[in-house]
Enzyme design. Structure first.
Site, short mmCIF file in Angstrom:
data_model
loop_
_atom_site.label_atom_id
_atom_site.label_comp_id
_atom_site.label_asym_id
_atom_site.label_seq_id
_atom_site.Cartn_x
_atom_site.Cartn_y
_atom_site.Cartn_z
N CYS A 232 -24.97 -6.61 28.57
CA CYS A 232 -26.28 -6.18 29.08
C CYS A 232 -26.64 -6.94 30.36
O CYS A 232 -26.94 -8.14 30.31
CB CYS A 232 -27.34 -6.39 27.99
SG CYS A 232 -29.04 -6.21 28.54
N CYS B 82 -30.11 -8.53 30.43
CA CYS B 82 -30.13 -9.67 29.51
C CYS B 82 -29.61 -10.92 30.20
O CYS B 82 -30.14 -12.03 30.00
CB CYS B 82 -29.26 -9.40 28.27
SG CYS B 82 -29.82 -8.04 27.24
#
Length: 194
Positions: free
Chosen positions: A37, A40
């Site tokens: 991600c 993230c």
């Protein structure tokens, strides 16, 4: 992973102790993330940096959703990054997706105890050893936050111990106006009617 004592990796075995139980004494920010991600990888270092800056005023609990999908499922995670603020075992706030550092800082600051809550906690710790100081601190907390139930209950508890039932009745009546009493207030009410 950070080597900070304020940043912990969460798994299925330590979730209850490190998130739920810990949140009763220190706010916990849970960061749901995954290695793949991109957002993230941007938000993770910001959260970790803030955990260091706040130096233990909150704990950052990181959950890799690929390793622990059961935890993510329990929170109903559909998109990441997803960040939850937990206090007293309850979700207080959350956000999904990236946010700028000032907005994340504000999110965390809103989870931290207020001056009134800190004062009430200190008063509670002094109830047995220095009841006069505890009463002064509870009254100060109530000047800061007039509806802080922890301070109202603590003050009622101290007054009951001193036998000042009239004022205890007044505090209980005030608490009951909200439509409910916490278990500790119910206990004081029961002791008052005995």
């Amino acid at each position: 992973m950070s080597n900070s004592p304020h940043v912990i990796d969460i798994n299925s075995e330590n979730f209850e102790a490190e998130v739920v139980k810990r949140s009763t004494s220190t706010p916990v920010v849970v960061d749901f993330w995954a290695e793949w991600c991109g957002p993230c990888r941007q938000i993770g270092p910001v959260l970790e940096g803030l955990a260091e800056q706040f130096d233990g005023k909150f704990v950052l609990a990181k959950v890799d959703i690929d390793k622990y999908p059961d935890i993510a499922e329990g929170f109903g995670i559909r998109s990441i990054p997803a960040v939850f603020g937990i206090k007293d075992g309850q979700i207080i706030d959350s956000f999904v997706g990236g946010m700028p550092q000032p907005a994340i800082r504000s999110f965390i600051e809103n989870l931290l105890p207020s001056e009134a809550e800190i004062t009430a906690a200190k008063a509670k710790s002094l109830e047995e050893s220095d009841p006069a100081q505890a009463e002064e601190l509870y009254r100060h907390a109530l000047r800061l936050a007039p509806d802080l139930s922890a301070a109202e209950i603590g003050l009622a508890r101290l007054l009951l111990a001193r036998g000042e039932t009239r004022e205890v009745h007044a505090w209980l009546k005030r608490l009951e106006q909200r439509g409910f009493l916490e278990p500790e207030a119910e206990k004081i009410k029961a002791e008052l009617t005995v």
